[in-house]
Design a protein around this motif. Structure first.
Motif, mmCIF file in Angstrom:
data_model
loop_
_atom_site.group_PDB
_atom_site.id
_atom_site.type_symbol
_atom_site.label_atom_id
_atom_site.label_comp_id
_atom_site.label_asym_id
_atom_site.label_seq_id
_atom_site.Cartn_x
_atom_site.Cartn_y
_atom_site.Cartn_z
ATOM 1 N N THR A 20 0.842 -1.197 0.000
ATOM 2 C CA THR A 20 0.000 0.000 0.000
ATOM 3 C C THR A 20 0.877 1.246 0.000
ATOM 4 N N ALA A 53 -5.546 0.734 -9.810
ATOM 5 C CA ALA A 53 -6.328 0.734 -8.561
ATOM 6 C C ALA A 53 -6.985 -0.625 -8.388
ATOM 7 N N GLY A 55 -9.500 -1.669 -5.439
ATOM 8 C CA GLY A 55 -10.162 -1.346 -4.181
ATOM 9 C C GLY A 55 -9.423 -0.224 -3.483
ATOM 10 N N ARG A 56 -9.032 -0.454 -2.223
ATOM 11 C CA ARG A 56 -8.308 0.564 -1.468
ATOM 12 C C ARG A 56 -6.797 0.395 -1.617
ATOM 13 N N ARG A 57 -6.424 -0.566 -2.422
ATOM 14 C CA ARG A 57 -5.008 -0.814 -2.640
ATOM 15 C C ARG A 57 -4.665 -0.515 -4.096
#
Length: 298
Positions: A20, A53, A55-57
């Protein structure tokens, strides 16, 4: 050609390891926005997307993995460079060019090289045999880094170009034919040989040293033969053609020659090393000087 930036490649590599942007920023002590900006700039430089991209990662693209595959070879080479530079800083690597007169090579330089192979195998010594005076010319001209010479032939201590390091006082013994009447005499003095034919060069440092030692003993030597090389001088002594002063550093190895230490005042020649002033601060040169001093016992 892409203008590669090692720092940006390191950031991309850390992202691959940490997963991340936030974790990457923490590992590199950067802000997440700074990490993102650097990676965006790298993508512009290489001309292909490096992140996707997820998701949030974020996920590295195939292009990013290709870049890192090549970057790993760069990082490996830089690690090797760091290791070698560290060795240079600590005097464990480097090249030292040594200019030395003939008898100093086997007696001092070769044992010092052997010692360095054990203690600092990364230090490479290049040896150049040179007459005493020539060694300083080579040193001044930057052709050698360290010169071994006789103190009598060296520039004065006040010469601002060089730093002199005393190494040893090499005793001078008398070489006599094995059958000479004084070969086994007790308390032999130079003055006892005042009537002999002496063998030494017609000019140069050894002529000066021989004449100086004999004159200090109260006589002027009668030069029977002129020779500069020890092989020739000792061959003539062995043949009974005269006597000679010989430095103890010289390996005689002739059954027909007797080497005798003379009584006080015992003649000596002083051997010194020299570097260009400030050169002793170079770690590899310092290592070489230390090895020479250890061999010389100083």
């Amino acid at each position: 050609m892409v203008d590669w930036d090692i720092r940006k490649l390191q950031i991309l590599r850390t992202l691959r390891e940490r997963g991340t942007v936030t974790a990457t920023a923490e590992a590199l002590r950067m802000t997440p926005s700074a990490v993102s900006q650097q990676l965006t700039n790298l993508a512009k430089q290489v001309g292909v997307p490096l992140l996707q991209a997820q998701g949030r990662r974020v996920r590295l693209t195939d292009a990013a993995r290709l870049v890192l595959r090549h970057a790993e070879a760069v990082f490996e080479q830089l690690e090797r460079a760091d290791a070698e530079l560290a060795a240079y800083r600590h005097g464990e690597a480097g090249e030292v060019r040594v200019g030395a007169f003939s008898t100093a090579v086997p007696a001092l330089v070769v044992p010092a090289v052997r010692a360095l192979r054990e203690t600092a195998p990364g230090v490479v010594v290049r040896v150049r045999e040179a007459e005493a005076g020539e060694a300083y010319e080579l040193l001044a001209g930057g052709e050698v880094d360290l010169a071994l010479s006789l103190a009598a032939q060296a520039p004065t201590v006040g010469d601002a170009r060089f730093t002199r390091v005393p190494l040893l006082a090499d005793p001078l013994d008398v070489a006599l034919p094995a059958g000479h009447e004084l070969a086994a005499a007790e308390g032999l003095r130079l003055a006892d040989l005042a009537g002999e034919d002496w063998i030494f060069g017609g000019s140069g440092p050894w002529s000066d040293i021989t004449r100086g030692a004999c004159e200090a003993a109260g006589f002027s030597p009668r030069q029977g033969h002129s020779a500069a090389g020890w092989t020739a001088i000792l061959a003539m002594v062995e043949a009974g053609m005269g006597v000679a002063l010989v430095p103890r550093m010289v390996e005689v190895g002739r059954g027909g020659v007797v080497m005798r230490e003379v009584a006080e005042p015992r003649p000596v020649r002083h051997v010194v090393a020299a570097v260009r002033r400030g050169g002793e601060e170079a770690p590899a040169i310092g290592r070489a000087l230390g090895a020479l001093r250890s061999v010389a016992g100083t």
